[in-house]
Enzyme design. Sequence first.
Site, PDB file in Angstrom:
ATOM      1  N   GLU A 216       0.895  -1.171   0.000  1.00 28.93           N
ATOM      2  CA  GLU A 216       0.000   0.000   0.000  1.00 28.93           C
ATOM      3  C   GLU A 216       0.926   1.211   0.000  1.00 28.93           C
ATOM      4  O   GLU A 216       1.556   1.517   1.015  1.00 28.93           O
ATOM      5  CB  GLU A 216      -0.897  -0.051   1.238  1.00 28.93           C
ATOM      6  CG  GLU A 216      -2.161   0.753   1.076  1.00 28.93           C
ATOM      7  CD  GLU A 216      -1.971   2.196   1.476  1.00 28.93           C
ATOM      8  OE1 GLU A 216      -1.582   2.996   0.588  1.00 28.93           O
ATOM      9  OE2 GLU A 216      -2.187   2.512   2.635  1.00 28.93           O
TER      10      GLU A 216
ATOM     11  N   CYS B 156      -1.905   8.996   2.751  1.00 27.17           N
ATOM     12  CA  CYS B 156      -1.559   8.477   1.419  1.00 27.17           C
ATOM     13  C   CYS B 156      -2.647   8.747   0.398  1.00 27.17           C
ATOM     14  O   CYS B 156      -2.366   8.972  -0.771  1.00 27.17           O
ATOM     15  CB  CYS B 156      -1.252   6.992   1.497  1.00 27.17           C
ATOM     16  SG  CYS B 156      -2.495   6.053   2.382  1.00 27.17           S
TER      17      CYS B 156
HETATM   18  P1  NDP Z   1       9.149   4.510   4.355  1.00 25.08           P
HETATM   19  O1  NDP Z   1       8.523   3.829   3.213  1.00 25.08           O
HETATM   20  O2  NDP Z   1      10.598   4.756   4.339  1.00 25.08           O
HETATM   21  O3  NDP Z   1       8.856   3.707   5.731  1.00 25.08           O
HETATM   22  C1  NDP Z   1       7.729   2.899   5.979  1.00 25.08           C
HETATM   23  C2  NDP Z   1       8.162   1.694   6.811  1.00 25.08           C
HETATM   24  O4  NDP Z   1       9.077   0.889   6.054  1.00 25.08           O
HETATM   25  C3  NDP Z   1       8.909   2.065   8.087  1.00 25.08           C
HETATM   26  O5  NDP Z   1       8.595   1.136   9.102  1.00 25.08           O
HETATM   27  C4  NDP Z   1      10.351   1.929   7.652  1.00 25.08           C
HETATM   28  O6  NDP Z   1      11.264   1.733   8.707  1.00 25.08           O
HETATM   29  C5  NDP Z   1      10.288   0.706   6.775  1.00 25.08           C
HETATM   30  N1  NDP Z   1      11.403   0.565   5.833  1.00 25.08           N
HETATM   31  C6  NDP Z   1      12.265   1.514   5.390  1.00 25.08           C
HETATM   32  N2  NDP Z   1      13.162   0.982   4.544  1.00 25.08           N
HETATM   33  C7  NDP Z   1      12.873  -0.338   4.443  1.00 25.08           C
HETATM   34  C8  NDP Z   1      13.429  -1.423   3.707  1.00 25.08           C
HETATM   35  N3  NDP Z   1      14.462  -1.265   2.902  1.00 25.08           N
HETATM   36  N4  NDP Z   1      12.874  -2.637   3.834  1.00 25.08           N
HETATM   37  C9  NDP Z   1      11.800  -2.833   4.623  1.00 25.08           C
HETATM   38  N5  NDP Z   1      11.224  -1.846   5.355  1.00 25.08           N
HETATM   39  C10 NDP Z   1      11.741  -0.612   5.252  1.00 25.08           C
HETATM   40  O7  NDP Z   1       8.404   5.832   4.581  1.00 25.08           O
HETATM   41  P2  NDP Z   1       8.916   7.070   5.436  1.00 25.08           P
HETATM   42  O8  NDP Z   1       8.415   6.847   6.765  1.00 25.08           O
HETATM   43  O9  NDP Z   1      10.376   7.307   5.354  1.00 25.08           O
HETATM   44  O10 NDP Z   1       8.251   8.247   4.664  1.00 25.08           O
HETATM   45  C11 NDP Z   1       8.805   8.672   3.430  1.00 25.08           C
HETATM   46  C12 NDP Z   1       7.752   8.968   2.434  1.00 25.08           C
HETATM   47  O11 NDP Z   1       6.931   7.817   2.258  1.00 25.08           O
HETATM   48  C13 NDP Z   1       6.761  10.036   2.841  1.00 25.08           C
HETATM   49  O12 NDP Z   1       7.236  11.274   2.578  1.00 25.08           O
HETATM   50  C14 NDP Z   1       5.575   9.663   2.029  1.00 25.08           C
HETATM   51  O13 NDP Z   1       5.689  10.201   0.745  1.00 25.08           O
HETATM   52  C15 NDP Z   1       5.623   8.190   1.944  1.00 25.08           C
HETATM   53  N6  NDP Z   1       4.731   7.512   2.863  1.00 25.08           N
HETATM   54  C16 NDP Z   1       3.603   6.966   2.384  1.00 25.08           C
HETATM   55  C17 NDP Z   1       2.740   6.343   3.229  1.00 25.08           C
HETATM   56  C18 NDP Z   1       1.501   5.740   2.740  1.00 25.08           C
HETATM   57  O14 NDP Z   1       0.608   5.488   3.554  1.00 25.08           O
HETATM   58  N7  NDP Z   1       1.372   5.460   1.478  1.00 25.08           N
HETATM   59  C19 NDP Z   1       2.969   6.264   4.656  1.00 25.08           C
HETATM   60  C20 NDP Z   1       4.220   6.868   5.074  1.00 25.08           C
HETATM   61  C21 NDP Z   1       5.043   7.441   4.185  1.00 25.08           C
HETATM   62  P3  NDP Z   1      11.927   2.958   9.516  1.00 25.08           P
HETATM   63  O15 NDP Z   1      11.374   2.812  10.855  1.00 25.08           O
HETATM   64  O16 NDP Z   1      13.396   2.727   9.448  1.00 25.08           O
HETATM   65  O17 NDP Z   1      11.528   4.223   8.838  1.00 25.08           O
END
Ligand code: NDP
Length: 473
Positions: free
Chosen positions: A245, A279
């Site tokens: 998602e 999102c």
């Molecule tokens: P991320 O996609 O980086 O993080 C979401 C989750 O994935 C966190 O728990 C993160 O861990 C984890 N994660 C990060 N890298 C990896 C990897 N290589 N493998 C597996 N899991 C991983 O989102 P961010 O929080 O950094 O936000 C960045 C951008 O993402 C926002 O600006 C926005 O555009 C988008 N976003 C979209 C969302 C949605 O609902 N569609 C929700 C949140 C963000 P960690 O704790 O290290 O961050």
Amino acid sequence: MRNYTQFYIDGRWVEPSAPRTAEVINSATEEVSGHISLGSPADVDKAVAAARKAFASYSQASIKERLELLQNIQAEYSKREQELGEAIMEEMGAPRPLACGFHTMLGSGHLNTAIEVLKTFKFEEERGVTLIRKEPIGVCGLITPWNWPMNQTCVKIFPALATGCTMILKPPQLAPFSAQILAEILHDSGVPAGVFNMVQGKGSEIGTAMSKHEDIDMISFTGSEPVGVQIQKDAADTVKRVGLELGGKSPWIVLDDGAMADHVAAATAGMMGNSGQTCSAGSRLLVPSSRMEEVKKVAAEAANGVTVGDPNGNFAMGPVVSKSQYNIIQQYIEKGLEEGAELIAGGAGRPEGLDKGWYVKPTVFVGTNDMVIAREEIFGPVLVIIGYDDLDHAIEIANDSMFGLGGYVSGQDLEACRELSRKMRTGAIWINGGFDFTAPFGGYKRSGNGREWGDYGFEEYLETKAIIGWNPA
Ligand code: NDP
């Protein structure tokens, strides 16, 4: 100060394999509000082993037993909703009424929905000589973001529990507090040891270890598109199912009618909800070009009417989640100005009078769909208004995006709204608002794969088995 330095593995709170902690920063004060432990792949291994062991018995639990478990969780969750709300306010900056209201209500909503779906879901169906069985997929890795912490955690955990799966949750480092309380709720509700496990830590370490793990059967991820792509690559070697998602740049089409001003005002204020960190936020507002002057006035008024301040105070919008998110949003606002978009509300920098905390001005641009600010997900309180000539043009603009998560249509002519909703290439469309916990949620195009919420959310966690000859020919 919250210090949550233990992980929940095999029904117990345990120390991490190697001690390493990280600070959690309150985005309203910029001060440290707690600590978590950063796990390592060894912790993931322990959690996966516990989940694998528990799967043997939990996957055989009857529907009645799983229903009773979910009902126990319902009772425990309702006792601690206020506490969850306080944690959400602290970890990601949502104003108290939002954090203690809609944020926590989304969690209980997914729980109640899972209970209702489980009561009638057909796990078996006879078709001629064949029995088709839906069976739990196995051990699931759940990786969640910070923007709607309870929504995104509960929309995964409860269908997984309802379908007989076992799981490992990796909450976001930025917002780890509410997940910790949720783990306590699950423990107090009698979730059997090993069925639910939680390891905190970095996505690039824990998340990667989960995606690549030989003994995890599926990953359900919510977050950014680049991380979704990486997870799919990491999961490929073990042929895991991956539910994604991801992001959006959702179009909101407002029809040219007597209610247009009200709809523009609602869409503008809606964009600023949760500081624009949603999102499916309607971040591209498509309005009739012929009425652009009126739209600008209404949208500017609506954006300027959104009060910004301390989540503990009486404000509509709190800070964004972190310094880095604040900086990204500021860069997009600068980019919009550089690209020649017309700024009609907000702009760069913090709102007047707020010199501490990651607060952003509710910002509205009038631009075109080829601008970076109309193409990329900003994930902040920044709306781009785009004019359309006629409804075919509106659809062309709406669908001209790499994303396809949400879509909105507002207007007095329901048939016209329905016609537009059929033509929009997005996973969900809202006609004149509304809300439905049982409606499937997920994206077309780069907004993801799979569907969560309601009975569609169950399917994510199920394998399909055909037993031919069940009925002799
Ligand atoms: P991320 O996609 O980086 O993080 C979401 C989750 O994935 C966190 O728990 C993160 O861990 C984890 N994660 C990060 N890298 C990896 C990897 N290589 N493998 C597996 N899991 C991983 O989102 P961010 O929080 O950094 O936000 C960045 C951008 O993402 C926002 O600006 C926005 O555009 C988008 N976003 C979209 C969302 C949605 O609902 N569609 C929700 C949140 C963000 P960690 O704790 O290290 O961050």
